[in-house]
Every structure is written in structure tokens, then in C-alpha cells.
Write a protein that holds these residues in place. Structure first.
Motif, PDB file in Angstrom:
ATOM      1  N   GLY A  26       0.879  -1.460   0.007  1.00  0.00           N
ATOM      2  CA  GLY A  26       0.108  -0.050  -0.038  1.00  0.00           C
ATOM      3  C   GLY A  26       0.802   1.323  -0.139  1.00  0.00           C
ATOM      4  N   MET A  27       2.279   1.234   0.129  1.00  0.00           N
ATOM      5  CA  MET A  27       2.990   2.436   0.128  1.00  0.00           C
ATOM      6  C   MET A  27       2.925   3.244  -0.978  1.00  0.00           C
ATOM      7  SD  MET A  27       4.136   2.552   3.332  1.00  0.00           S
ATOM      8  CE  MET A  27       4.899   4.061   3.049  1.00  0.00           C
ATOM      9  N   SER A  28       2.800   2.576  -2.217  1.00  0.00           N
ATOM     10  CA  SER A  28       2.662   3.332  -3.572  1.00  0.00           C
ATOM     11  C   SER A  28       1.373   4.206  -3.629  1.00  0.00           C
ATOM     12  CB  SER A  28       2.956   2.580  -4.749  1.00  0.00           C
ATOM     13  OG  SER A  28       1.707   1.593  -4.823  1.00  0.00           O
ATOM     14  N   SER A  29       0.213   3.777  -3.155  1.00  0.00           N
ATOM     15  CA  SER A  29      -0.862   4.510  -3.070  1.00  0.00           C
ATOM     16  C   SER A  29      -0.846   5.564  -2.023  1.00  0.00           C
ATOM     17  CB  SER A  29      -2.188   3.632  -2.864  1.00  0.00           C
ATOM     18  OG  SER A  29      -2.102   2.814  -1.806  1.00  0.00           O
ATOM     19  N   ILE A  30      -0.381   5.457  -0.762  1.00  0.00           N
ATOM     20  CA  ILE A  30      -0.149   6.296   0.002  1.00  0.00           C
ATOM     21  C   ILE A  30       0.758   7.426  -0.188  1.00  0.00           C
ATOM     22  CG2 ILE A  30       0.918   6.729   2.370  1.00  0.00           C
ATOM     23  CD1 ILE A  30      -0.310   3.734   3.152  1.00  0.00           C
ATOM     24  N   GLU A  31       1.777   7.078  -1.020  1.00  0.00           N
ATOM     25  CA  GLU A  31       2.517   7.996  -1.428  1.00  0.00           C
ATOM     26  C   GLU A  31       2.106   9.061  -2.582  1.00  0.00           C
ATOM     27  OE1 GLU A  31       6.078   6.126  -2.696  1.00  0.00           O
ATOM     28  OE2 GLU A  31       7.152   5.846  -0.715  1.00  0.00           O
ATOM     29  N   ALA A  32       1.233   8.324  -3.332  1.00  0.00           N
ATOM     30  CA  ALA A  32       0.456   9.045  -4.398  1.00  0.00           C
ATOM     31  C   ALA A  32      -0.427  10.010  -3.751  1.00  0.00           C
ATOM     32  CB  ALA A  32      -0.141   7.937  -5.350  1.00  0.00           C
ATOM     33  N   ILE A  33      -1.149   9.688  -2.815  1.00  0.00           N
ATOM     34  CA  ILE A  33      -2.140  10.378  -2.079  1.00  0.00           C
ATOM     35  C   ILE A  33      -1.607  11.648  -1.575  1.00  0.00           C
ATOM     36  CG2 ILE A  33      -3.510  10.386   0.227  1.00  0.00           C
ATOM     37  CD1 ILE A  33      -4.303   7.617  -0.353  1.00  0.00           C
ATOM     38  N   MET A  34      -0.313  11.484  -0.960  1.00  0.00           N
ATOM     39  CA  MET A  34       0.415  12.510  -0.235  1.00  0.00           C
ATOM     40  C   MET A  34       0.994  13.478  -1.386  1.00  0.00           C
ATOM     41  SD  MET A  34       2.220  10.547   2.774  1.00  0.00           S
ATOM     42  CE  MET A  34       3.111  12.020   3.657  1.00  0.00           C
TER      43      MET A  34
END
Length: 77
Positions: A26-34
């Protein structure tokens, strides 16, 4: 293990922690959100400020707009 039953405390035993194979899930989606948070916030604000109320049939939409316009005109006049 050779422990006397009276002296045995299972909390005293330490185990090696196994690495979590999914720690980065899930880190890539969290980074995209940020990364896009500011742009998304501005776009969301703009869209919410420019929305018009539209619900129901065209006649219902017209009647709703009629009363909203009457209320806004009466308040701002």
C-alpha cells in the motif's frame, strides 16, 4: 529446555521477530495520495463551490431551482 515448573515464566522467553513480508503493501498508493494532496484539495474545493443542485426529474429540478433562486434573491435584495 530444563526449567523448574515453579520458576518458569513464559514472559521471560524472547523470540526473534520475523520480518513482515507485506510491510510495504500500500505504500505506493499512500505516496500518491500525499504527492497529490494539495492539487486534490484545490480541485475538490473548486468543484464543491461550483456544484449546482440537481435531483429528480427535470421538472423537480426546475421547481427546486425556482425556490432556491427566490430565496437567494429575497435574501440578497
Amino acid at each position: 529446555m530444563d526449567h523448574d515448573r515453579d520458576d518458569f515464566n513464559s514472559s521471560d522467553i524472547e523470540f526473534e521477530e520475523r520480518p513482515n513480508p507485506f510491510f510495504a503493501a500500500g505504500m505506493s498508493s499512500i505516496e500518491a495520495i500525499m504527492d497529490y494532496a494539495l492539487e486534490d484539495r484545490i480541485q475538490s474545493k473548486k468543484l464543491s463551490k461550483t456544484l449546482t443542485h440537481a435531483e429528480g426529474s427535470p421538472k423537480t429540478q426546475y421547481i427546486t431551482a425556482l425556490w432556491i433562486n427566490r430565496f437567494i434573491w429575497a435574501v440578497h435584495s
